[in-house]
Design an enzyme around this catalytic site. Sequence first.
Site, PDB file in Angstrom:
ATOM      1  N   ASP A   1      -0.815  -1.466  -1.779  1.00 30.27           N
ATOM      2  CA  ASP A   1      -2.091  -1.310  -1.073  1.00 30.27           C
ATOM      3  C   ASP A   1      -1.902  -0.486   0.198  1.00 30.27           C
ATOM      4  O   ASP A   1      -1.562  -1.031   1.240  1.00 30.27           O
ATOM      5  CB  ASP A   1      -2.640  -2.691  -0.719  1.00 30.27           C
ATOM      6  CG  ASP A   1      -3.991  -2.636  -0.043  1.00 30.27           C
ATOM      7  OD1 ASP A   1      -4.672  -1.601  -0.157  1.00 30.27           O
ATOM      8  OD2 ASP A   1      -4.359  -3.624   0.602  1.00 30.27           O
TER       9      ASP A   1
ATOM     10  N   GLU B   1      -8.608   2.568   6.739  1.00 27.67           N
ATOM     11  CA  GLU B   1      -9.387   1.801   5.758  1.00 27.67           C
ATOM     12  C   GLU B   1      -9.265   0.317   6.050  1.00 27.67           C
ATOM     13  O   GLU B   1     -10.242  -0.423   5.976  1.00 27.67           O
ATOM     14  CB  GLU B   1      -8.889   2.105   4.341  1.00 27.67           C
ATOM     15  CG  GLU B   1      -9.744   1.499   3.233  1.00 27.67           C
ATOM     16  CD  GLU B   1      -9.307   0.118   2.763  1.00 27.67           C
ATOM     17  OE1 GLU B   1      -9.972  -0.449   1.880  1.00 27.67           O
ATOM     18  OE2 GLU B   1      -8.303  -0.413   3.299  1.00 27.67           O
ATOM     19  N   GLU B   2      -8.052  -0.103   6.386  1.00 32.53           N
ATOM     20  CA  GLU B   2      -7.811  -1.526   6.600  1.00 32.53           C
ATOM     21  C   GLU B   2      -8.505  -2.049   7.858  1.00 32.53           C
ATOM     22  O   GLU B   2      -8.650  -3.263   8.016  1.00 32.53           O
ATOM     23  CB  GLU B   2      -6.304  -1.800   6.688  1.00 32.53           C
ATOM     24  CG  GLU B   2      -5.520  -1.469   5.421  1.00 32.53           C
ATOM     25  CD  GLU B   2      -5.799  -2.418   4.262  1.00 32.53           C
ATOM     26  OE1 GLU B   2      -6.685  -3.294   4.404  1.00 32.53           O
ATOM     27  OE2 GLU B   2      -5.148  -2.288   3.217  1.00 32.53           O
TER      28      GLU B   2
END
Length: 512
Positions: free
Chosen positions: A293, A325-326
């Site tokens: 991820d 994104e995180e």
Amino acid sequence: MPALKVLALAGLSVLGAVSALQDSLQRPLVNVTHAPAIKPKPLVDSEALQASISGDKLLARAEELYEIAKLGEDEYNHPTRVIGSEGHLGTLGYIYTALARLGDYYTLSKQLFPAVTGNVFEFRLVLGHDVPESAQAMGLTPATKARQPERGDLLLVANDGCNPDDYPPTARGKILLIKRGSCSFGAKSERAGHAGAIAAVIYNSDRGPLSGTLGDPSAFHVATFGLSGDDAAPVVAKLQSGARVDASAYIDATVDRITTTNIIAQTTAGDPDHCVMLGGHSDSVAEGPGINDDGSGTLALLEVATQLAGFAVHNCVRFAWWSAEEEGLLGSDYYVAALTPRENRRIRVFMDYDMLASPNFAYQVYDARNDANPVGSQELRDLYVDWYAAQGLNHTFIAFDGRSDYDAFIRNGIPGGGIATGAEGLKTEAEAGVFGGTAGLEYDPCYHQLCDDVANLNATAWELNTKLVAHSVATFARSFEGFPERTDEGIQVAKRGAYSRKTKYRGSKLFI
């Protein structure tokens, strides 16, 4: 020497040079080596592009990416590629350098943008005499005052805590217990801060745990926890009965504003008014190296981009590696918000590739339907379904609910979709029967953890899904025949559509 004579001699010299040049042009050329003609590249073909994908090359890239994640060890004491870390800066350099080696096949650009990053070092929540196991510090939460434990009575907030009237004057100096629902966690934390609370605990309206983010920082945010519905139920019952519950809250955390970078690569050839776009995110969470991820998506895109350079295209292909994104889909949000209406329409479809190699995988397809999303999303969904069927493989549909970087595209009228192999959800008995693996275990038991390293990748699923990425690129790089056209009306319909009303995520975490 008289000037006239010098000019005459000069004239003779020039005439002689011209005469010699004319003679040389009339004589046959000998011993001249011609440069070989440049062989035109073949038009991209799905089968040929898929055949170029090698699992060994992908794994070699994964090992390189893990070594890059180790650059974050000095600051975080373990490998990580979280934004702002040396591991993420190294990731960006790795991607850009690999693309630059392909010469002028792509036009490369770096898009800098402001981002927010947070790190929670320690936290502890005590409710009465209990330390609830499900308690988690919210993403982008501030610390408790002076990074020290704060004690106070627990106060149950009325309704969903979304209106100022839900917070009585007695909230000052208290730790507030707030039910999830209606408005964002950030809004609830901000309301609590306005009311003078020292901390907030948002409990799930369902039984399970609550992992969320406060989103964009506010000066009024207070230290905020998430709590499962199961752990909250007996405490809520006590408070509703009029009993007093004392509490202690402690969070040591930082929230910082930094600048980070999206990387965009677009083919120099191909119709720029008809672009197929695809992306994955380049960052990991702070807790680990993020090799699945989304190292698996990052490297799948990089390998497909590398192999595509051997082919010609009819339509432009645009690859994107999103940052942050995180932290709440910040990079993709920024990119789409900066598009002019004309540039928006040039993107015919966006394909999201996030987590393609989960060890206990299922072949998951986002259930993007035209009735709730920009028209064309369902056609993309069916492309994936048809490909899996052609390989004799099963698939399962998953919710299209805003968890990854397709979100901003869908909200702004651009058809989208993607595939994945699963995160923290549990594989069912039925799925284990279809895909193999272990029922009752997470699709990725190392999701957002230190163990998301090279050993956490399922090489078979990764190679196969990278071939599907290649197929999706090749299909639209050749032709959009039969694919719905983009329209201005479609953008407005999407903005009013059902999608935005059902999303509850900002990246990996709930925000509402």
